[in-house]
Design a protein around this motif. Sequence first.
Motif, PDB file in Angstrom:
ATOM      1  N   CYS A   1      -7.855   2.933  -9.722  1.00 27.93           N
ATOM      2  CA  CYS A   1      -7.296   2.646  -8.398  1.00 27.93           C
ATOM      3  C   CYS A   1      -8.410   2.526  -7.364  1.00 27.93           C
ATOM      4  O   CYS A   1      -9.557   2.913  -7.617  1.00 27.93           O
ATOM      5  N   GLU A   2      -8.051   1.971  -6.222  1.00 28.54           N
ATOM      6  CA  GLU A   2      -8.938   1.918  -5.063  1.00 28.54           C
ATOM      7  C   GLU A   2      -8.206   2.561  -3.906  1.00 28.54           C
ATOM      8  O   GLU A   2      -7.046   2.247  -3.649  1.00 28.54           O
TER       9      GLU A   2
ATOM     10  N   ASP B   1      -3.042  -5.575  -6.263  1.00 29.64           N
ATOM     11  CA  ASP B   1      -3.645  -5.186  -4.985  1.00 29.64           C
ATOM     12  C   ASP B   1      -2.617  -5.257  -3.856  1.00 29.64           C
ATOM     13  O   ASP B   1      -1.442  -5.572  -4.067  1.00 29.64           O
ATOM     14  N   ASP B   2      -3.071  -4.939  -2.649  1.00 26.72           N
ATOM     15  CA  ASP B   2      -2.157  -4.818  -1.516  1.00 26.72           C
ATOM     16  C   ASP B   2      -1.671  -6.159  -0.983  1.00 26.72           C
ATOM     17  O   ASP B   2      -0.872  -6.207  -0.059  1.00 26.72           O
TER      18      ASP B   2
ATOM     19  N   THR C   1      -4.949   0.794  -2.353  1.00 28.84           N
ATOM     20  CA  THR C   1      -4.952  -0.648  -2.106  1.00 28.84           C
ATOM     21  C   THR C   1      -5.075  -1.462  -3.390  1.00 28.84           C
ATOM     22  O   THR C   1      -4.867  -2.671  -3.378  1.00 28.84           O
ATOM     23  N   GLN C   2      -5.439  -0.819  -4.488  1.00 31.26           N
ATOM     24  CA  GLN C   2      -5.425  -1.455  -5.804  1.00 31.26           C
ATOM     25  C   GLN C   2      -5.030  -0.403  -6.825  1.00 31.26           C
ATOM     26  O   GLN C   2      -5.441   0.755  -6.716  1.00 31.26           O
TER      27      GLN C   2
ATOM     28  N   ARG D   1     -13.398   4.127  -5.243  1.00 29.34           N
ATOM     29  CA  ARG D   1     -12.940   3.342  -6.398  1.00 29.34           C
ATOM     30  C   ARG D   1     -13.039   4.206  -7.654  1.00 29.34           C
ATOM     31  O   ARG D   1     -14.089   4.791  -7.928  1.00 29.34           O
TER      32      ARG D   1
ATOM     33  N   THR E   1       0.829  -1.212   0.000  1.00 26.89           N
ATOM     34  CA  THR E   1       0.000   0.000   0.000  1.00 26.89           C
ATOM     35  C   THR E   1       0.862   1.260   0.000  1.00 26.89           C
ATOM     36  O   THR E   1       0.534   2.237  -0.681  1.00 26.89           O
TER      37      THR E   1
END
Length: 306
Positions: free
Chosen positions: A195-196, A245-246, A230-231, A208, A173
């Motif tokens: 991204c998230e 992702d994380d 996180t993404q 998101r 992250t």
Amino acid sequence: MWFRNLLVYRLTQDLQIDADTLEKALASKPARPCASQELTTYGFSAPFGKGPDAPLVHASEGFFLVSARKEERILPGSVVRDALKEKVDEIEAAQMRKVYKKERDQLKDEIVQTLLPRAFIRRSATFAAIAPSLGLILVDTSSAKKAEDLLSTLREALGSLPVRPLTVKAAPTATLTEWVKTQEAAGDFFVLDECELRDTHEDGGVVRCKRQDLTSEEIQLHLTSGKLVTQLSLAWSDKLSFVLDDKVAIKRLRFEDMLQEKAEQDGGEDALGQLDASFTLMMLTFAEFLPALIEALGGEAIPEGI
């Protein structure tokens, strides 16, 4: 034969195995149909080709492709509940008494056994590539549960399979957040448009973004307020695009047209030749891509005692 997702597992010991040995091991855990009273079966099936003579292992350039197939009977809970209610009502009306839990459970089991032979069958396959030279097993899924099902069955077949999920030294992250802040990823990686972002608080919000300019003031304000990425969608060189992702899981993996066209040329007119060429080119690409990704994320973490 292009993987669409990627969960990466590190072999913690050298895996000394050849295609023939692996073939014999997988044959001890073959995929098979569900018997009339079985809810599910799981075993290895041929990754390419059909029929009893199709090999359970496809080998190319020192890489092995395997496939596990799950077969399950689908018995909707609502069907069981309706049949149970009808049976309970019938008993209570005919015998003028209450049907309690123990008897209900017994009736439910009987109903399930009666309905199972008529239940629909659902089949699903999970592919994995074993790369002894890289010390990795790559599973084409985004589900840790599906990956573990395949790995545990492979472990049973081989007798031993010392693997662990790939982990990196720096928190993913933190790395992804820095890349979005600066709009500059490491090495030959490039930040794309998805991204998230998550708030660090337990009940914090989630944002998101798709098809979004990640350099925009709106995104940067979220980062300034403390949200972490996180993404993140990324591209590597001119060969791959994906979402990372994380947990270092790779989703929506896409191989660029140049690679797919090369596989078509290498494979010729034969369908199996096409599959072999795409698998080989995919694995050779992973052999470059995965070390680059690990380095970009700060290097691989090796747990103590391993």
